[in-house]
Design a protein around this motif. Structure first.
Motif, PDB file in Angstrom:
ATOM      1  N   GLY A  39       0.816  -1.210   0.000  1.00  0.00           N
ATOM      2  CA  GLY A  39       0.000   0.000   0.000  1.00  0.00           C
ATOM      3  C   GLY A  39       0.847   1.257   0.000  1.00  0.00           C
ATOM      4  O   GLY A  39       0.527   2.246  -0.683  1.00  0.00           O
ATOM      5  N   ALA A  40       1.938   1.249   0.768  1.00  0.00           N
ATOM      6  CA  ALA A  40       2.837   2.411   0.792  1.00  0.00           C
ATOM      7  C   ALA A  40       3.437   2.660  -0.586  1.00  0.00           C
ATOM      8  O   ALA A  40       3.542   3.808  -1.039  1.00  0.00           O
ATOM      9  CB  ALA A  40       3.946   2.189   1.823  1.00  0.00           C
ATOM     10  N   LEU A  41       3.820   1.583  -1.272  1.00  0.00           N
ATOM     11  CA  LEU A  41       4.366   1.732  -2.625  1.00  0.00           C
ATOM     12  C   LEU A  41       3.292   2.154  -3.623  1.00  0.00           C
ATOM     13  O   LEU A  41       3.555   2.937  -4.545  1.00  0.00           O
ATOM     14  CB  LEU A  41       5.003   0.412  -3.064  1.00  0.00           C
ATOM     15  N   CYS A  42       2.061   1.644  -3.430  1.00  0.00           N
ATOM     16  CA  CYS A  42       0.962   2.003  -4.331  1.00  0.00           C
ATOM     17  C   CYS A  42       0.586   3.475  -4.191  1.00  0.00           C
ATOM     18  O   CYS A  42       0.200   4.121  -5.175  1.00  0.00           O
ATOM     19  CB  CYS A  42      -0.249   1.121  -4.071  1.00  0.00           C
ATOM     20  N   ILE A  43       0.676   4.014  -2.983  1.00  0.00           N
ATOM     21  CA  ILE A  43       0.393   5.442  -2.796  1.00  0.00           C
ATOM     22  C   ILE A  43       1.330   6.272  -3.655  1.00  0.00           C
ATOM     23  O   ILE A  43       0.915   7.226  -4.335  1.00  0.00           O
ATOM     24  CB  ILE A  43       0.521   5.828  -1.306  1.00  0.00           C
ATOM     25  N   GLU A  44       2.608   5.908  -3.653  1.00  0.00           N
ATOM     26  CA  GLU A  44       3.579   6.635  -4.469  1.00  0.00           C
ATOM     27  C   GLU A  44       3.280   6.455  -5.955  1.00  0.00           C
ATOM     28  O   GLU A  44       3.403   7.411  -6.732  1.00  0.00           O
ATOM     29  CB  GLU A  44       4.984   6.135  -4.147  1.00  0.00           C
ATOM     30  N   ALA A  45       2.895   5.248  -6.360  1.00  0.00           N
ATOM     31  CA  ALA A  45       2.589   5.000  -7.770  1.00  0.00           C
ATOM     32  C   ALA A  45       1.371   5.805  -8.213  1.00  0.00           C
ATOM     33  O   ALA A  45       1.376   6.437  -9.277  1.00  0.00           O
ATOM     34  CB  ALA A  45       2.350   3.502  -7.994  1.00  0.00           C
ATOM     35  N   PHE A  46       0.317   5.787  -7.378  1.00  0.00           N
ATOM     36  CA  PHE A  46      -0.884   6.546  -7.727  1.00  0.00           C
ATOM     37  C   PHE A  46      -0.638   8.052  -7.670  1.00  0.00           C
ATOM     38  O   PHE A  46      -1.195   8.802  -8.470  1.00  0.00           O
ATOM     39  CB  PHE A  46      -2.038   6.166  -6.797  1.00  0.00           C
ATOM     40  N   ARG A  47       0.196   8.488  -6.734  1.00  0.00           N
ATOM     41  CA  ARG A  47       0.488   9.914  -6.650  1.00  0.00           C
ATOM     42  C   ARG A  47       1.151  10.401  -7.947  1.00  0.00           C
ATOM     43  O   ARG A  47       0.833  11.474  -8.439  1.00  0.00           O
ATOM     44  CB  ARG A  47       1.403  10.205  -5.467  1.00  0.00           C
ATOM     45  N   SER A  48       2.060   9.600  -8.489  1.00  0.00           N
ATOM     46  CA  SER A  48       2.706   9.980  -9.747  1.00  0.00           C
ATOM     47  C   SER A  48       1.684  10.067 -10.876  1.00  0.00           C
ATOM     48  O   SER A  48       1.771  10.934 -11.753  1.00  0.00           O
ATOM     49  CB  SER A  48       3.804   8.972 -10.107  1.00  0.00           C
ATOM     50  N   GLY A  49       0.693   9.164 -10.841  1.00  0.00           N
ATOM     51  CA  GLY A  49      -0.348   9.213 -11.861  1.00  0.00           C
ATOM     52  C   GLY A  49      -1.237  10.430 -11.724  1.00  0.00           C
ATOM     53  O   GLY A  49      -1.571  11.089 -12.720  1.00  0.00           O
ATOM     54  N   PHE A  50      -1.619  10.763 -10.491  1.00  0.00           N
ATOM     55  CA  PHE A  50      -2.467  11.941 -10.271  1.00  0.00           C
ATOM     56  C   PHE A  50      -1.739  13.234 -10.625  1.00  0.00           C
ATOM     57  O   PHE A  50      -2.335  14.172 -11.156  1.00  0.00           O
ATOM     58  CB  PHE A  50      -2.949  11.989  -8.826  1.00  0.00           C
ATOM     59  N   ASP A  51      -0.436  13.287 -10.329  1.00  0.00           N
ATOM     60  CA  ASP A  51       0.336  14.485 -10.664  1.00  0.00           C
ATOM     61  C   ASP A  51       0.455  14.682 -12.173  1.00  0.00           C
ATOM     62  O   ASP A  51       0.684  15.804 -12.636  1.00  0.00           O
ATOM     63  CB  ASP A  51       1.737  14.405 -10.047  1.00  0.00           C
ATOM     64  N   ALA A  52       0.300  13.570 -12.924  1.00  0.00           N
ATOM     65  CA  ALA A  52       0.441  13.648 -14.379  1.00  0.00           C
ATOM     66  C   ALA A  52      -0.847  14.063 -15.083  1.00  0.00           C
ATOM     67  O   ALA A  52      -0.833  14.320 -16.297  1.00  0.00           O
ATOM     68  CB  ALA A  52       0.924  12.309 -14.927  1.00  0.00           C
ATOM     69  N   VAL A  53      -1.958  14.098 -14.351  1.00  0.00           N
ATOM     70  CA  VAL A  53      -3.228  14.522 -14.971  1.00  0.00           C
ATOM     71  C   VAL A  53      -3.126  16.013 -15.300  1.00  0.00           C
ATOM     72  O   VAL A  53      -2.805  16.825 -14.425  1.00  0.00           O
ATOM     73  CB  VAL A  53      -4.413  14.274 -14.022  1.00  0.00           C
ATOM     74  N   PRO A  54      -3.390  16.405 -16.549  1.00  0.00           N
ATOM     75  CA  PRO A  54      -3.251  17.819 -16.942  1.00  0.00           C
ATOM     76  C   PRO A  54      -4.125  18.741 -16.085  1.00  0.00           C
ATOM     77  O   PRO A  54      -5.294  18.437 -15.823  1.00  0.00           O
ATOM     78  CB  PRO A  54      -3.716  17.820 -18.398  1.00  0.00           C
ATOM     79  N   LYS A  55      -3.547  19.845 -15.637  1.00  0.00           N
ATOM     80  CA  LYS A  55      -4.291  20.806 -14.811  1.00  0.00           C
ATOM     81  C   LYS A  55      -5.471  21.395 -15.569  1.00  0.00           C
ATOM     82  O   LYS A  55      -6.506  21.713 -14.976  1.00  0.00           O
ATOM     83  CB  LYS A  55      -3.358  21.924 -14.340  1.00  0.00           C
ATOM     84  N   ALA A  56      -5.315  21.554 -16.888  1.00  0.00           N
ATOM     85  CA  ALA A  56      -6.424  22.091 -17.683  1.00  0.00           C
ATOM     86  C   ALA A  56      -7.635  21.172 -17.621  1.00  0.00           C
ATOM     87  O   ALA A  56      -8.786  21.638 -17.585  1.00  0.00           O
ATOM     88  CB  ALA A  56      -5.975  22.276 -19.135  1.00  0.00           C
ATOM     89  N   THR A  57      -7.406  19.873 -17.586  1.00  0.00           N
ATOM     90  CA  THR A  57      -8.504  18.909 -17.491  1.00  0.00           C
ATOM     91  C   THR A  57      -9.225  19.050 -16.154  1.00  0.00           C
ATOM     92  O   THR A  57     -10.466  19.020 -16.091  1.00  0.00           O
ATOM     93  CB  THR A  57      -7.963  17.474 -17.643  1.00  0.00           C
TER      94      THR A  57
END
Length: 236
Positions: free
Chosen positions: A115-133
Motif C-alpha cells: 500500500g505504501a508503494l501504491c500510494i507513491e505510484a498513484f500519486r505519480s499518476g495523479f500528478d500527471a493529470v493535466p491541470k487544464a482537465t
C-alpha cells in the motif's frame, strides 16, 4: 551432468505440498495486492485534500512501511502483537494462542508494505493529470469526490499502470518471505520437500521455474489490462 533426479515428483505427497504451496501463494498475493491497491487509492485521495495534518500522516505511513523490510513487518505482526496481548484462550487446551494467524499476519504486512508503494505510484499518476482537465471539470461543477472518481482516477489509473506493475510483481515475489512465519506457501513447501528428499538443487530449480511462470503471468495480465484501457491523448 549434475546427476539431477526428479523422481520425487511422482510422489503424491510432494505433489500435494506443491499444489497447496502454489494455491497459498496465489491467495496471499491476490489478497495483499487487492488491499495494497485500495490503500494506495485511499492514500492518493487523501492527498488531494491538501491538508497539512493529513499529508503528514500519509507521508509518515509511506515512510514507515516503505523503508522497513516486509519480513520485519511480518515478524512484528506475528510475534510482537502476541507479546502485547493480542491472544485468545483456546477453549480445549486453555492455552493462550495468537489472535492473528500466520497467514493473516503475512497478508496485513504485505498489504501495508504494498500500500505504501501504491500510494507513491498513484500519486505519480495523479500528478500527471493535466491541470487544464481538472480546471475544466471544476468549471462543470464536479465535487471533490466526483472529480476524483470520474476524472482523476480513470486517467491516473492508466498512467500509473507501468509503475504499478513493478509494485505488484515485487509484492508477488515477496510472498516467499511468509515461509519464515510458517505460512504454507510455495517456499515453505519447497523447504519441506528438500528437507525430506535432500534434493535441494532439483527442488530449487523447479521452484524457480514455477515463480517465473507465475510472475510472468501476472506481468502479462497487467499488460493486457493496460492495452485494453489505453486512453489516447494522455500518454496512457
Amino acid at each position: 551432468m549434475f546427476g539431477l533426479d526428479f523422481s520425487w515428483l511422482l510422489d503424491p505427497t510432494y505433489q500435494q505440498w506443491l499444489l497447496q504451496g502454489v494455491l497459498q501463494t496465489l491467495e496471499l498475493a491476490a489478497l495483499s495486492s487487492l488491499f495494497a491497491i485500495l490503500i494506495g487509492l485511499l492514500g492518493a485521495f487523501g492527498l488531494t485534500f491538501r491538508l497539512a495534518w493529513l499529508d503528514a500522516s500519509i507521508e509518515l505511513f509511506v515512510e514507515l512501511f516503505r523503508n522497513t523490510p516486509p519480513l520485519l513487518q511480518m515478524l512484528f505482526f506475528y510475534f510482537t502483537l502476541t507479546q502485547i496481548g493480542f491472544t485468545s484462550k483456546d477453549p480445549v487446551t486453555g492455552l493462550q494462542v495468537p489472535l492473528i494467524s500466520a497467514f493473516m499476519s503475512a497478508t496485513v504486512s504485505l498489504s501495508l508494505f504494498g500500500g505504501a508503494l501504491c500510494i507513491e505510484a498513484f500519486r505519480s499518476g495523479f500528478d500527471a493529470v493535466p491541470k487544464a482537465t481538472l480546471e475544466a471539470a471544476r468549471s462543470l461543477g464536479y465535487t471533490r469526490w466526483g472529480l476524483f472518481r470520474h476524472v482523476q482516477m480513470p486517467i491516473a489509473a492508466r498512467i500509473c499502470l507501468p509503475p504499478l506493475t513493478n509494485v505488484l510483481t515485487n509484492l508477488f515475489k515477496t510472498t516467499s518471505q511468509a515461509s519464515v512465519i510458517t505460512v504454507p506457501e510455495l517456499m515453505y513447501a519447497a523447504g519441506q520437500i528438500y528437507n525430506d528428499t535432500f534434493r535441494t538443487l532439483e527442488v530449487m530449480l523447479l521452484i524457480l521455474v514455477i515463480y517465473v511462470v507465475l510472475v510472468s503471468a501476472v506481468v502479462w495480465l497487467i499488460g493486457w489490462v493496460q492495452r485494453a484501457l489505453a486512453y489516447p491523448g494522455y500518454g496512457a
